[in-house]
Design a protein around this motif. Structure first.
Motif, short mmCIF file in Angstrom:
data_model
loop_
_atom_site.label_atom_id
_atom_site.label_comp_id
_atom_site.label_asym_id
_atom_site.label_seq_id
_atom_site.Cartn_x
_atom_site.Cartn_y
_atom_site.Cartn_z
N ASP A 67 0.78 -1.22 -0.18
CA ASP A 67 -0.04 0.02 -0.05
C ASP A 67 0.94 1.29 0.10
OD1 ASP A 67 -1.62 2.11 0.97
OD2 ASP A 67 -3.14 0.64 1.33
N ASP A 68 0.54 1.91 -0.80
CA ASP A 68 1.48 3.45 -0.91
C ASP A 68 0.97 4.63 0.07
OD1 ASP A 68 -1.22 3.80 -2.35
OD2 ASP A 68 0.02 5.48 -3.48
N ASP A 69 0.10 4.29 0.82
CA ASP A 69 -0.47 5.47 1.81
C ASP A 69 0.28 5.11 3.04
OD1 ASP A 69 -1.87 7.03 3.79
OD2 ASP A 69 -3.70 6.54 2.92
N ASP A 70 1.20 6.10 3.49
CA ASP A 70 2.15 6.12 4.62
C ASP A 70 1.23 6.12 5.92
OD1 ASP A 70 4.18 6.30 3.01
OD2 ASP A 70 4.81 8.24 3.26
N ILE A 71 0.45 6.90 5.99
CA ILE A 71 -0.70 6.80 7.21
C ILE A 71 -1.22 5.47 7.47
CG2 ILE A 71 -2.55 7.99 8.41
CD1 ILE A 71 -1.59 10.65 6.94
N TYR A 72 -1.81 4.81 6.52
CA TYR A 72 -2.60 3.53 6.43
C TYR A 72 -1.34 2.59 6.62
CZ TYR A 72 -5.50 -0.39 5.82
OH TYR A 72 -6.25 -1.51 5.91
N GLN A 73 -0.23 2.56 6.20
CA GLN A 73 0.85 1.85 6.72
C GLN A 73 1.01 1.68 8.04
OE1 GLN A 73 4.25 2.72 4.17
NE2 GLN A 73 3.56 1.90 2.39
N PHE A 74 1.37 2.92 8.87
CA PHE A 74 1.33 3.21 10.21
C PHE A 74 0.37 2.42 11.00
CE2 PHE A 74 0.71 5.59 13.70
CZ PHE A 74 2.12 5.50 14.69
N THR A 75 -0.87 2.92 10.67
CA THR A 75 -2.09 2.36 11.54
C THR A 75 -2.15 1.04 11.38
OG1 THR A 75 -3.58 2.83 9.82
CG2 THR A 75 -3.22 4.52 11.44
N PHE A 76 -1.97 0.39 10.10
CA PHE A 76 -2.39 -1.05 10.10
C PHE A 76 -1.00 -1.93 10.65
CE2 PHE A 76 -2.04 -5.04 7.73
CZ PHE A 76 -3.22 -5.25 7.41
N THR A 77 0.04 -1.39 10.69
CA THR A 77 0.95 -2.33 11.30
C THR A 77 1.03 -1.98 12.83
OG1 THR A 77 2.76 -0.13 11.08
CG2 THR A 77 2.87 -2.23 9.40
N LYS A 78 0.53 -0.99 13.27
CA LYS A 78 0.38 -0.76 14.72
C LYS A 78 -0.74 -1.72 15.05
CE LYS A 78 -0.58 2.88 17.99
NZ LYS A 78 -0.85 3.97 18.45
N GLY A 79 -1.66 -1.71 14.37
CA GLY A 79 -2.84 -2.60 14.91
C GLY A 79 -2.30 -4.15 14.78
N LEU A 80 -1.44 -4.48 13.77
CA LEU A 80 -1.17 -5.95 13.79
C LEU A 80 -0.16 -6.20 15.09
CD1 LEU A 80 0.11 -6.36 9.96
CD2 LEU A 80 -1.73 -7.47 11.47
N LYS A 81 0.73 -5.33 15.40
CA LYS A 81 1.55 -5.35 16.46
C LYS A 81 0.78 -5.26 17.76
CE LYS A 81 5.47 -3.00 14.30
NZ LYS A 81 6.33 -1.81 14.24
N SER A 82 -0.35 -4.71 17.73
CA SER A 82 -1.25 -4.94 19.14
C SER A 82 -1.60 -6.13 19.33
CB SER A 82 -2.27 -3.68 19.14
OG SER A 82 -3.09 -4.02 18.00
N LYS A 83 -2.07 -6.76 17.96
CA LYS A 83 -2.55 -8.03 18.45
C LYS A 83 -1.57 -9.30 18.49
CE LYS A 83 -7.01 -7.07 17.66
NZ LYS A 83 -7.76 -7.11 18.79
N LYS A 84 -0.41 -9.20 18.16
CA LYS A 84 0.79 -9.84 18.21
C LYS A 84 0.57 -10.99 17.49
CE LYS A 84 2.05 -8.53 23.00
NZ LYS A 84 1.79 -7.41 23.48
N VAL A 85 -0.08 -10.95 16.10
CA VAL A 85 -0.30 -12.08 15.39
C VAL A 85 0.91 -12.35 14.32
CG1 VAL A 85 -2.59 -12.24 15.51
CG2 VAL A 85 -1.85 -10.66 13.72
N ALA A 86 1.87 -11.12 14.33
CA ALA A 86 2.88 -11.13 12.98
C ALA A 86 3.99 -11.49 13.80
CB ALA A 86 2.93 -9.87 12.49
N LYS A 87 4.69 -12.44 13.17
CA LYS A 87 6.18 -12.98 13.33
C LYS A 87 6.90 -11.86 12.71
CE LYS A 87 7.47 -16.71 11.01
NZ LYS A 87 7.69 -17.71 10.89
N ARG A 88 6.46 -11.23 11.55
CA ARG A 88 7.19 -10.27 10.83
C ARG A 88 6.23 -9.63 9.89
NH1 ARG A 88 11.64 -11.83 6.46
NH2 ARG A 88 12.22 -9.90 5.77
#
Length: 134
Positions: free
Chosen positions: A11-32
């Motif tokens: 995705d080319d949207d920097d803000i969406y990249q930030f919020t999406f990755t923050k959400g993933l990190k909070s769910k602790k579902v991503a190894k990477r």
């Protein structure tokens, strides 16, 4: 979560990249978490790692409208690459477009699991990950 995943956001949207990755990190579902700003960067990464399936994503969240290589072009390249990939990769189209033509086009592609409207909330993301696990 039974298994942490390698999750990829294209995705080319920097803000969406930030919020999406923050959400993933909070769910602790991503190894990477892999983040690419266009389809070409993602395809190049996949080509560089095609012989190493452990480096490739388990799930891809793919935007439609991006510069350089959009989501549709990425899918065309992915279909060619898929036979060389040593693992199952689940792809979700993610877009702010509610155009029925985009939705129908995405659903007609067998490699696309679903079409999601942005923003993908944390609860929706949780359900997606749980579905992939089972």
């Amino acid at each position: 979560m039974n298994k942490p995943f390698i999750i990829c956001l294209i995705d080319d949207d920097d803000i969406y990249q930030f919020t999406f990755t923050k959400g993933l990190k909070s769910k602790k579902v991503a190894k990477r978490i892999l983040v690419f700003s266009d389809g070409e960067e993602a395809i190049d990464f996949m080509l560089d790692n095609v012989s190493n399936p452990d480096a490739l994503p388990d799930v891809i969240f793919l935007d439609i409208n991006m510069p350089v290589m959009d989501g549709w072009e990425f899918l065309e390249e992915f279909v060619e690459l898929k036979p060389k990939v040593g693992k199952e990769i689940t792809i979700y189209m993610v877009s702010s477009s509610v155009d029925p033509a985009d939705v129908d086009r995405a659903k007609a592609i067998s490699d696309v699991s679903d079409y999601l409207i942005k923003p993908v909330g944390e609860d929706q993301l949780q359900k997606i990950i749980e579905g992939i696990e089972s």
